[in-house]
Design a protein around this motif. Structure first.
Motif, short mmCIF file in Angstrom:
data_model
loop_
_atom_site.label_atom_id
_atom_site.label_comp_id
_atom_site.label_asym_id
_atom_site.label_seq_id
_atom_site.Cartn_x
_atom_site.Cartn_y
_atom_site.Cartn_z
N LEU A 180 -3.14 -1.20 10.13
CA LEU A 180 -3.12 -0.23 8.76
C LEU A 180 -3.18 1.13 9.21
O LEU A 180 -2.64 1.99 8.68
CB LEU A 180 -4.43 -0.66 7.80
N ASP A 181 -3.93 0.98 10.34
CA ASP A 181 -4.06 2.67 10.97
C ASP A 181 -2.70 3.11 11.46
O ASP A 181 -2.24 4.08 11.40
CB ASP A 181 -5.49 2.92 11.86
N GLY A 237 -0.24 4.10 9.18
CA GLY A 237 -0.55 5.39 8.29
C GLY A 237 -0.99 5.06 6.85
O GLY A 237 -0.79 5.89 6.11
N VAL A 238 -1.65 4.03 6.98
CA VAL A 238 -1.91 3.69 5.47
C VAL A 238 -3.52 3.72 5.33
O VAL A 238 -4.01 3.27 4.21
CB VAL A 238 -1.34 2.32 4.81
N LEU A 239 -4.20 3.70 6.26
CA LEU A 239 -5.79 3.95 6.15
C LEU A 239 -6.23 5.61 6.16
O LEU A 239 -5.75 6.46 7.01
CB LEU A 239 -6.35 3.54 7.58
N GLU A 240 -6.95 5.91 5.24
CA GLU A 240 -7.42 7.43 5.08
C GLU A 240 -8.30 7.72 6.18
O GLU A 240 -9.05 6.81 6.82
CB GLU A 240 -8.35 7.42 3.70
N ARG A 276 -10.71 9.50 13.87
CA ARG A 276 -10.28 9.44 12.51
C ARG A 276 -11.55 9.43 11.39
O ARG A 276 -11.02 9.32 10.26
CB ARG A 276 -9.35 8.39 12.01
N ILE A 295 0.84 -1.31 -0.01
CA ILE A 295 0.01 0.10 0.20
C ILE A 295 0.78 1.29 0.06
O ILE A 295 0.59 2.15 -0.91
CB ILE A 295 -0.89 -0.03 1.41
N LYS A 296 1.72 1.30 0.71
CA LYS A 296 2.98 2.34 0.91
C LYS A 296 3.44 2.74 -0.49
O LYS A 296 3.72 3.70 -0.89
CB LYS A 296 3.82 2.16 2.15
N LYS A 326 -2.37 5.44 0.67
CA LYS A 326 -3.23 5.01 1.70
C LYS A 326 -4.53 4.15 0.76
O LYS A 326 -4.93 4.54 -0.23
CB LYS A 326 -3.82 6.11 2.29
N ASP A 376 -8.89 3.82 1.07
CA ASP A 376 -10.16 4.54 1.70
C ASP A 376 -11.44 3.49 1.90
O ASP A 376 -12.33 3.90 1.89
CB ASP A 376 -10.49 5.56 0.67
#
Length: 386
Positions: free
Chosen positions: A206-207, A210-213, A259, A124-125, A130, A132
């Protein structure tokens, strides 16, 4: 190799690559005909190779122009056997999606494991930044924990025996099936496998990475069904696991509220899948339901359900939900007049009239299509590279 279906009970031991490709092509064609809709643009599907997970991936890609990463746990072919259908489905989907200009990558491995979660985060990175939307669509029979402990799910009742009519899949006769009660250990093991712990682990990791919008949506699939199947499903071991899954959706929404992340359970329609075929009593209900819903013009397969999810149930201002915050794609199935007719036929059905009162042809067509067989435009007498 000339590939023929080899069916044992509720599973087919072979899969046809060209038939699986046809299955994917038809689902893509359906979504294309629906047209575009607003929706997620970077989607992770955990359990993306068959059934609802595959249909989700296709609907997100071709309905919302989404880039997708799929997680699967499938086996390639070797000298002795074909690949699993999910392997062929995914290969075909990636070929179609790439040719049409969409990003589509897949990770093959145990979605329960820390290793696969880490691989997914890195992908993902490097490719999306990120996501959604995260869709959790696993239907695994067992789970291996980090310490090596293995939990196995069971299809049992809670509290006592349940006996009712059932469809013998070996010869299409109506028999009686009795399902016994689970032990407390078996109940907890089923919850470990099919409940919400791993879904929440995915969202948490994931959160944290830092890959979760912000305001991302996450959905897990479930089923409720009619009162007829409650003892073996809704009130059985699977039902308790699905209750845990629902409670997890509430926990995720609460814990990630800062978030703006929202978690939903999507209750889907009864459909023939590799998982549902294994449950006694349920296949007979499905076959009768197919007949009734087709007569009323309400029957849907996985792709029609997912088309409706993205086009009708997920809106720019939020999901359309019931009083328990669940998305209901079983709304057609559970209409009173549909269920009344199904129960009427259930009381009448026996081996002599089963072909008249149930849609066995439709049931078996869906079953064989899962493995790439019985498509009228595929020449199954031809040699195929497996």
């Amino acid at each position: 190799m000339i590939i023929e279906p080899k069916v044992r009970g509720f599973i087919c031991m072979t899969a046809h690559p060209e038939g699986c490709k046809e299955n994917v092509a038809r689902q893509i064609s359906y979504i294309k005909k629906l047209g575009k809709t607003e929706g997620p643009k970077r989607v992770l599907i955990i359990g993306a190779s068959t059934g609802y997970g595959l249909a989700t991936r296709i609907a997100a890609t071709y309905g919302c122009d989404a880039s997708t990463i799929g997680i699967m746990y499938e086996k390639p072919a070797n000298d002795r056997r074909t690949a699993t259908p999910g392997w062929y489905n995914t290969k075909a989907f990636e070929e179609f999606a790439t040719a049409d200009g969409y990003y589509a990558k897949t990770i093959n491995g145990d979605a329960f494991s820390k290793e696969i979660k880490e691989q997914t985060i890195e992908l993902i990175k490097s490719s999306m930044g990120k996501v959604d939307m995260v869709v959790y669509s696993l239907a695994a029979p067992r789970r291996t924990m980090p310490d090596g402990t293995i939990y196995n799910s069971v299809l049992k009742t809670v509290g006592g025996n349940f006996t009712n009519k059932s469809l013998n899949l070996n010869n299409n006769t109506i028999t009686e099936a009795t399902i016994g009660p689970a032990t407390e250990e078996e109940i907890q093991a089923t919850i470990k496998v099919m409940g919400g712990d791993d879904w929440k682990d995915w969202i948490t990791e994931l959160d944290a990475a830092g890959v979760l919008e912000e305001k991302a949506v996450t959905i897990a699939y479930s089923y409720i069904g009619p009162k007829l199947t409650y003892p073996v499903y809704y009130h059985g071991t699977i039902g308790l696991a699905k209750e845990h899954l629902y409670n997890t959706s509430v926990e995720i929404t609460q814990e990630f509220s800062s978030r703006g992340i929202k978690a939903y359970i999507c209750v889907n329609k009864a459909l023939v899948t590799q998982a549902s075929s294994a449950i006694p009593v349920v296949p007979l209900y499905f076959a009768i339901l197919y007949k009734v819903m087709k007569e009323h013009g309400l029957h849907e397969g996985c792709i029609e359900q997912m088309g409706r999810l993205f086009h009708d149930k997920l809106t720019p201002v939020g999901a359309i939900v019931d009083e328990m915050n669940r998305i209901r794609l079983d709304d057609y199935e559970m209409q009173d007049h549909i269920q009344h007719k199904v129960m009427e036929l259930w009381d009448q059905i026996n081996t002599e009239n089963v072909n008249e009162l149930a849609d066995l042809t439709g049931y078996w067509e869906d079953f064989y299509h899962m493995f790439g067989f019985r498509y009228e435009n595929i020449d199954y007498s031809k040699d195929v590279d497996i």
